[in-house]
Enzyme design. Structure first.
Site, short mmCIF file in Angstrom:
data_model
loop_
_atom_site.label_atom_id
_atom_site.label_comp_id
_atom_site.label_asym_id
_atom_site.label_seq_id
_atom_site.Cartn_x
_atom_site.Cartn_y
_atom_site.Cartn_z
N ASP A 57 3.18 18.09 9.77
CA ASP A 57 3.46 17.69 11.14
C ASP A 57 4.15 18.85 11.84
OD1 ASP A 57 5.98 17.66 10.13
OD2 ASP A 57 6.38 15.57 10.57
N GLY A 116 7.15 18.98 13.22
CA GLY A 116 8.61 18.98 13.22
C GLY A 116 9.17 18.24 14.42
N PHE A 139 8.57 15.22 15.70
CA PHE A 139 8.96 13.83 15.51
C PHE A 139 10.35 13.72 14.88
CE2 PHE A 139 9.06 9.79 13.22
CZ PHE A 139 8.75 8.91 14.24
N ASP A 166 4.78 18.60 20.01
CA ASP A 166 4.73 17.72 21.18
C ASP A 166 6.03 16.95 21.30
OD1 ASP A 166 4.58 16.13 18.93
OD2 ASP A 166 3.16 14.71 19.82
N GLY A 219 2.57 8.89 19.15
CA GLY A 219 3.38 8.01 19.98
C GLY A 219 3.01 6.55 19.90
N CYS A 249 -7.34 -3.60 -11.49
CA CYS A 249 -6.94 -2.34 -10.84
C CYS A 249 -6.89 -1.23 -11.87
CB CYS A 249 -5.57 -2.52 -10.17
SG CYS A 249 -4.89 -0.97 -9.51
N CYS A 256 -5.37 1.72 -11.57
CA CYS A 256 -4.28 2.69 -11.33
C CYS A 256 -3.50 2.92 -12.62
CB CYS A 256 -3.37 2.22 -10.20
SG CYS A 256 -2.08 1.07 -10.71
#
Lengths: 374, 374
Positions: free
Chosen positions: B89, B91, B93, B143, B221, B309, B311
């Site tokens: 990202d 930074g 946020f 942003d 956002g 599952c 996993c």
């Protein structure tokens, strides 16, 4: 069944045949107090890091989730998904070290739970019943781990009671192993030699318990505050009076050097929380001493903890990355250090077995210790 | 390069070709804030649980260990030992949500570090430089993630500044990718659509940034306090104005149902801390709703979290064991839950891709949601 493969000086190289497979000794048991190794290490990981025997604590499992719960779920092996041997302690040590108010009587110990304070009684029969419910491979006898230092009089009384308790443990284990709904009907029982640093009490006790023909014998009550030299002296004096043709287990010991010295004195089972606890603090073992990975000098160090180490951590990750994880409080940092440290201990034991096989134990031990003290 | 394989309704099925390999979309990126997934999950584990893209947070890595340190160690891929794509990202946020006093100016944001309180400045150029040092596969534009709710006037001003910042990001990224000592000279840049819940501002902004011909576009956002219905409405309105032939990334979203609904609206990149955070709290996902493993009803439940599952957790361990680990505060409990939850998300995305391939997305989605709400 204990099969002695070789003796080099007093160092023993053997195989212990159990209902959960063969243990090659000398062996270091990896401590998973509550049925898991602290540091997010699973039973699958234990196989990868060459663990032979997992050790769990009876007192902890009795309090939570409860040994009856474990029994209903098919025993600890099934519960934690581990098919190799498990040793459980008697619960005695935790009763004496962890619990609040306690009262020692001939029948056993009255104490209060460290979790919710409720009153609990544990005696030889209760300890055997709990361990039978847990269904470990090897159960430990219920004893008193006397405080250090203790007067001669206190110690003699304590050891005498521990002998009486041991006989009750043996009878109760025999009874439990014969019951229809017991999970592991071949549960083994190890007796525990006590006597603190009083060599004559130790020796007399060793002689008495040796006659009970148990599956193995532990030296308890060491590493409780006495010096390393005192510990080695007691091993020198007492171990020769324990059966040579049975496992000899030094409880709660110790550093790699403690282990190397004790193997030379005839010990072949060990357990200790050091590798996992040190790992969680970012202290990692190498063949050339310990590192504290919090140290700033590792900030840009892209080497593994130890060059050439084949552990799951060193095969992939750098000192710099692990240091970052520790500083960022990422649980992964602890996990990687614990995996390395346990692998280091398990590999050390492999080397020790190899050196005894080759009748080179003394040379191996001396050069190993020299490197570690560098 | 974005290769659209199929479109089913508005659901997109594509491949994103990057310098670190191909990403099959729709994809859920697994969040490893500080270069590691919380819950003691390593990059080796990520491969086992079918993670395609790891997401790290620029702000955290800038503060600790420092992006210069990561650059000196060869970039984040080498540092954390992960050879598949990484998205970072911007930074922004964290600057807006984590840091103390801050001041937004045309040049960027002045704020104080959440670690040591020291003053830091970050603008579009700084964000690109830091992400270039980290050398992620995909960098996000710097942003402002405006607060929710925000007035129309605040939002319009914020979005206009975010557009000007985006152009500066693009120029700076171009410059950095041309430098000799840049680690990843093919670093991709995604722009971010903003505008809160004002559809007309979103649409206008989407049109403007689409013209910049970036490698992908995110919807930012959202999931900041508005209702799920409002979020879906905004996606309905804004996504059609983002390029169809580029990745569409809905930042910070969300629950399995949020993802299923958003894929139907044309989104193909997701990330969220939920699966790891819920796992650390013992809340685990299944195809028939979530379980809280702390619940007493699992005390004797020897089934895996979800039958069938594959996993690493469900292949071996029971609900009863994991519940015990959580109660005993064993880190392993968290690790097992996080591994399961991330595997659940990554498998959900696999199913989603399969359903789009078969032009059966709507039926798949409806039946999946119905089961989950049972």
């Amino acid at each position: 069944m204990y099969k002695l493969l070789n003796v080099d000086g007093r160092a023993k190289r053997a195989q212990v045949h159990t209902v959960h497979g063969i243990v090659e000794t000398p062996v270091f048991m990896n401590v998973g107090t509550a049925g898991a190794i602290k540091g997010a290490v699973s039973s699958m990981d234990l196989k990868e890091i060459k663990c032979q025997v997992e050790l769990s604590n009876t007192y902890h499992l009795h309090v939570r989730p409860g040994d009856e719960v474990i029994k209903q779920l098919g025993g600890l092996h099934k519960f934690m998904v581990w098919d190799r041997p498990i040793l459980t302690d008697s619960g005695g040590f935790q009763v004496f070290s962890l619990s609040g108010l306690r009262k020692i009587k001939e029948e056993g110990v009255y104490f209060s739970s460290h979790v919710d304070g409720r009153k609990i009684f544990m005696g030889p029969e209760e300890s055997m019943q709990i361990q039978s419910n847990i269904a470990s491979t090897i159960a430990m006898a219920f004893d008193e781990c006397a405080p250090y230092p203790a007067t001669r009089e206190y110690m003699q009384n304590s050891v005498d009671r521990t002998t009486r308790w041991l006989k009750r443990c043996k009878s109760e284990m025999k009874r439990l192993n014969s019951l229809e709904d017991t999970i592991n009907k071949k549960q083994m029982l190890f007796g525990i030699n006590q006597g603190g640093t009083y060599a004559d009490i130790r020796i007399e006790h060793a002689k008495v318990i040796s006659e009970l023909d148990l599956d193995g014998y532990a030296v308890g009550g060491l590493a409780v505050g006495e010096s390393h030299d005192e510990m080695y002296r007691i091993l020198d004096e007492a171990v020769p009076y324990l059966p040579q043709d049975k496992p000899t287990y030094l409880m709660g010991v110790g550093t790699p050097i403690n282990i190397l010295e004790s193997v030379e004195r005839g010990v072949d089972f060990f357990d200790c929380v050091y590798p996992a606890r040190n790992g969680r603090h970012g202290h990692v073992y190498t063949n050339f001493g310990k590192h504290n990975l919090w140290n700033a000098k590792f900030k840009l160090d892209d080497r593994p903890i130890e060059e050439g180490c084949q552990c799951p951590t060193c095969k992939h990750y750098s000192r710099a990355y692990i240091r970052h994880l520790l500083k960022a409080k990422e649980m992964l940092g602890m996990r990687l250090c614990v995996l390395h440290n346990l692998y280091f201990y398990n590999t050390l034991m492999e080397e020790i077995r190899d050196a005894i096989d080759k009748n080179q134990y003394k040379e191996y031990k001396n050069s190993k210790i020299e490197n570690m003290l560098q």
